[in-house]
Design an enzyme around this catalytic site. Structure first.
Site, mmCIF file in Angstrom:
data_model
loop_
_atom_site.group_PDB
_atom_site.id
_atom_site.type_symbol
_atom_site.label_atom_id
_atom_site.label_comp_id
_atom_site.label_asym_id
_atom_site.label_seq_id
_atom_site.Cartn_x
_atom_site.Cartn_y
_atom_site.Cartn_z
ATOM 1 N N VAL A 11 -13.337 3.350 -5.995
ATOM 2 C CA VAL A 11 -12.670 2.045 -5.871
ATOM 3 C C VAL A 11 -12.133 1.586 -7.230
ATOM 4 C CG1 VAL A 11 -13.003 -0.396 -5.315
ATOM 5 C CG2 VAL A 11 -14.026 1.342 -3.862
ATOM 6 N N THR A 121 -18.075 -4.065 -2.250
ATOM 7 C CA THR A 121 -18.436 -4.655 -0.955
ATOM 8 C C THR A 121 -19.797 -5.331 -1.086
ATOM 9 O OG1 THR A 121 -17.180 -2.987 0.185
ATOM 10 C CG2 THR A 121 -18.852 -4.129 1.487
ATOM 11 N N GLU A 152 -11.858 -4.783 -0.966
ATOM 12 C CA GLU A 152 -10.923 -3.661 -0.834
ATOM 13 C C GLU A 152 -10.995 -3.103 0.584
ATOM 14 O OE1 GLU A 152 -11.954 -0.394 -0.455
ATOM 15 O OE2 GLU A 152 -14.103 -0.615 -0.795
ATOM 16 N N ARG A 155 -9.339 3.419 2.255
ATOM 17 C CA ARG A 155 -10.040 4.531 2.905
ATOM 18 C C ARG A 155 -10.035 5.706 1.962
ATOM 19 N NH1 ARG A 155 -5.908 4.872 7.577
ATOM 20 N NH2 ARG A 155 -4.706 4.281 5.763
ATOM 21 N N PHE A 268 -9.486 4.605 15.591
ATOM 22 C CA PHE A 268 -10.958 4.523 15.576
ATOM 23 C C PHE A 268 -11.574 4.569 16.969
ATOM 24 C CE2 PHE A 268 -12.222 4.178 11.168
ATOM 25 C CZ PHE A 268 -10.952 4.201 10.611
ATOM 26 N N ALA A 271 -13.815 10.157 19.622
ATOM 27 C CA ALA A 271 -15.216 10.501 19.880
ATOM 28 C C ALA A 271 -15.591 11.769 19.134
ATOM 29 C CB ALA A 271 -15.412 10.701 21.378
ATOM 30 N N GLY A 276 -19.648 8.548 9.174
ATOM 31 C CA GLY A 276 -20.517 8.753 8.015
ATOM 32 C C GLY A 276 -19.846 8.143 6.806
ATOM 33 N N CYS A 279 -19.509 3.966 3.301
ATOM 34 C CA CYS A 279 -19.124 2.596 3.639
ATOM 35 C C CYS A 279 -19.704 2.149 4.977
ATOM 36 C CB CYS A 279 -17.612 2.477 3.649
ATOM 37 S SG CYS A 279 -16.903 2.915 2.062
ATOM 38 N N ARG A 346 -21.512 12.040 1.220
ATOM 39 C CA ARG A 346 -22.577 11.050 1.393
ATOM 40 C C ARG A 346 -22.641 10.610 2.861
ATOM 41 N NH1 ARG A 346 -21.002 6.927 -3.218
ATOM 42 N NH2 ARG A 346 -18.971 7.459 -2.370
HETATM 43 C C1 UGA Z 1 -13.805 2.690 5.507
HETATM 44 C C2 UGA Z 1 -12.738 1.712 6.038
HETATM 45 O O1 UGA Z 1 -11.889 2.380 6.960
HETATM 46 C C3 UGA Z 1 -11.911 1.126 4.898
HETATM 47 O O2 UGA Z 1 -11.003 0.151 5.398
HETATM 48 C C4 UGA Z 1 -12.862 0.458 3.887
HETATM 49 O O3 UGA Z 1 -12.161 -0.077 2.776
HETATM 50 C C5 UGA Z 1 -13.845 1.519 3.383
HETATM 51 O O4 UGA Z 1 -14.592 2.027 4.498
HETATM 52 C C6 UGA Z 1 -14.782 0.848 2.394
HETATM 53 O O5 UGA Z 1 -15.570 0.005 2.798
HETATM 54 O O6 UGA Z 1 -14.646 1.103 1.198
HETATM 55 P P1 UGA Z 1 -13.828 5.264 4.756
HETATM 56 O O7 UGA Z 1 -15.309 5.127 4.661
HETATM 57 O O8 UGA Z 1 -13.088 5.921 3.663
HETATM 58 O O9 UGA Z 1 -13.135 3.813 4.948
HETATM 59 O O10 UGA Z 1 -13.560 6.136 6.058
HETATM 60 P P2 UGA Z 1 -12.895 5.945 7.495
HETATM 61 O O11 UGA Z 1 -11.574 6.581 7.518
HETATM 62 O O12 UGA Z 1 -12.965 4.545 7.933
HETATM 63 O O13 UGA Z 1 -13.886 6.836 8.387
HETATM 64 C C7 UGA Z 1 -15.289 6.549 8.465
HETATM 65 C C8 UGA Z 1 -16.001 7.529 9.355
HETATM 66 O O14 UGA Z 1 -15.686 7.313 10.713
HETATM 67 C C9 UGA Z 1 -15.693 9.002 9.098
HETATM 68 O O15 UGA Z 1 -16.909 9.723 9.128
HETATM 69 C C10 UGA Z 1 -14.819 9.415 10.262
HETATM 70 O O16 UGA Z 1 -14.907 10.783 10.580
HETATM 71 C C11 UGA Z 1 -15.383 8.539 11.361
HETATM 72 N N1 UGA Z 1 -14.422 8.240 12.454
HETATM 73 C C12 UGA Z 1 -13.282 7.546 12.179
HETATM 74 C C13 UGA Z 1 -14.720 8.627 13.748
HETATM 75 O O17 UGA Z 1 -15.773 9.242 14.022
HETATM 76 N N2 UGA Z 1 -13.841 8.307 14.745
HETATM 77 C C14 UGA Z 1 -12.696 7.623 14.506
HETATM 78 O O18 UGA Z 1 -11.949 7.345 15.474
HETATM 79 C C15 UGA Z 1 -12.404 7.236 13.187
#
Ligand code: UGA
Length: 449
Positions: A11, A121, A152, A155, A268, A271, A276, A279, A346
């Site tokens: 970040v 956060t 923030e 992603r 999002f 399935a 993970g 965040c 992580r």
């Molecule tokens: C997330 C948020 O999307 C950001 O907006 C936020 O700023 C960030 O956390 C944070 O707090 O800093 P991030 O952790 O990088 O971002 O990842 P995501 O793209 O949101 O995915 C999170 C997890 O959900 C991943 O393991 C992904 O594989 C899983 N996922 C995502 C699913 O299992 N299904 C989905 O439909 C989407």
């Protein structure tokens, strides 16, 4: 404007580099001297698309610098971004000791008025404590502190793109002067006055991000409420997937149709093995904890967390059903990172699967385009392969755990010829069951009976 960024994690680095690219002069600091040395030698300590490129351009323009001397960076700047980690404690509560450390450091080192901006956060009400700490530890009568919250929404993997093309910039403030300063900081972003690395300088016309002014408590809540809602959405899709398996429906068809409703939205709803990363799991826990601390029971989020943990059990059930005995089997694990386009492992679902396979005595051959280095440090006894085809040679099963584009495009006809058994258990629903089966594979995934 002269800005200071405390914390050179993903970040902090993305914030610092993007704001430097947007024309500000940025002084970055971190307690990790090795990280600062690496940055000063021109290195990039994390894998994040476009980060290396904008860091290099900011270094060349002499708009970004790195120092272990926090006092120097604090004194040089008018506004200070706190970008340090807030990891979960055993109880799920956010550990705010790094924020507290920053507050004391700023209070002691500052010798002129500063706008102190929380970017990490944090649970609601942290701003109040931050203000208190700054006042309590302040030494110089010339230093007056204003606190703001600027969560923030970056992603991992697309953080630079997200920073340059935000859908909203939320600023939680107490004073009008803070709004003006924050607007000045973000004007080049809102007016697209920067060299965009994604669109090579000319971003397509489209809606610009909204600059939203709120109270500090609201801004802090917006971040946790957003992440938790997205986590909830994923768990919802995963329960629908379980239901589809029992009833004989296809989760991809169901969630696709659901997502076409603009009130629901298609993102999002994928399935699979669940969420993970550093965040969602910690933010959900911290939000539940915060709610409980003020007498609000967030049962719905607790359920989302439970559903997510159980994804690994569901996946292992599929592995057992397919393989019968796991002990002694050659298992090709495709994907280690918690999601595609990052080297971050992580709280990665893939590592939970890996742990269980090792406990059961499987011979694990793992591959990942970026995350092998980080995983090796945690699990040295696994066979690692840069090339997924090499991990698949002689494999009894391929387990797909991360949604990398490379894996979507894998030539399974080629891989199948070298596998001991043509079997895939797909934890991310990457393939069409019909086309994979047409290649002679046994195939299982989530929610597609
Ligand atoms: C997330 C948020 O999307 C950001 O907006 C936020 O700023 C960030 O956390 C944070 O707090 O800093 P991030 O952790 O990088 O971002 O990842 P995501 O793209 O949101 O995915 C999170 C997890 O959900 C991943 O393991 C992904 O594989 C899983 N996922 C995502 C699913 O299992 N299904 C989905 O439909 C989407």
């Amino acid at each position: 404007m002269r800005l200071c960024v405390i914390g050179c994690g993903y970040v902090g680095l993305v914030t610092g580099a993007c704001l430097a690219e947007a024309g500000h002069e940025v002084f970055c600091t971190d307690i990790d001297a090795d990280r600062i040395n690496k940055l000063n030698e021109g290195g990039v300590p994390i894998y994040e698309r476009h980060l290396g490129q904008i860091l290099q351009s900011a270094r060349k323009a002499r708009r970004i610098s790195f120092t272990s001397n926090a006092g120097e960076a604090i004194r040089a700047a008018k506004a200070i971004f706190i970008c340090v980690g807030t990891p979960p404690k055993e109880s799920g509560e956010a550990d705010l000791s790094a924020i507290d450390h920053c507050a004391r450091q700023i209070a002691v080192e500052a010798d002129s008025p500063k706008l102190v901006i929380e970017k990490s956060t944090v649970p609601a009400r942290t701003g109040l404590e931050l203000t208190r700490a700054l006042r309590a530890y302040g030494r110089s009568s010339d230093a007056h502190f204003r606190v703001a919250s600027n969560p923030e929404f970056l992603r991992e993997g697309t953080a630079v793109d997200d920073f340059f093309h935000p859908d909203r910039i939320v600023v939680g403030v107490e004073e009008q002067s803070s709004v003006e300063e924050l607007r000045e900081i973000y004007t080049p972003i809102l007016e697209r006055r920067f060299h965009c690395p994604t669109h090579n300088g000319s971003c397509p016309a489209g809606p610009r991000g909204e600059f939203l002014v709120t109270t500090i408590n609201s801004a802090e809540l917006i971040k946790h409420a957003s992440n938790s809602f997205l986590a909830l959405k994923i768990s919802y899709a995963n329960v629908i997937a379980d239901l589809c398996e029992r009833i004989g429906a296809d989760v991809e068809e169901v969630t696709h149709a659901m997502g076409l409703d603009p009130r629901i939205g298609g993102q999002f709803l994928k399935a699979g093995l669940g969420f993970g990363g550093f965040c969602f799991p910690k933010d959900v826990q911290a939000f539940v904890h915060l709610a409980a601390s003020v007498g609000v029971d967030f049962d719905i989020l607790k359920a989302a967390e439970r559903v997510n943990k159980e994804r690994i059990d569901r996946f292992m059930e599929k592995v057992h059903k397919a393989l019968w005995v796991v002990k002694g089997k050659h298992v090709a694990l495709l994907g280690l990172a918690f999601k595609a386009n990052t080297d971050d492992v992580r709280f990665a679902p893939a590592l939970e699967v890996l742990k269980r396979l090792l406990v059961e005595g499987a011979s694990v051959h793992a591959s990942d385009p970026e995350a092998i280095g980080r995983t090796k440090a945690l699990f040295p006894d696994v066979h690692y392969h840069d090339d997924p085809y090499s991990a698949l040679q002689k494999a009894d099963v391929a387990l797909v755990c991360t949604e990398w584009e490379e894996y979507k495009k894998l030539d399974w006809a080629r891989a199948g010829k070298t596998m001991a058994r043509k079997l895939i258990v797909d934890g991310r629903n990457l393939y069409s069951p019909a086309s994979i089966r047409a290649l002679g594979f046994e195939y299982d995934s989530f929610g597609r009976s």
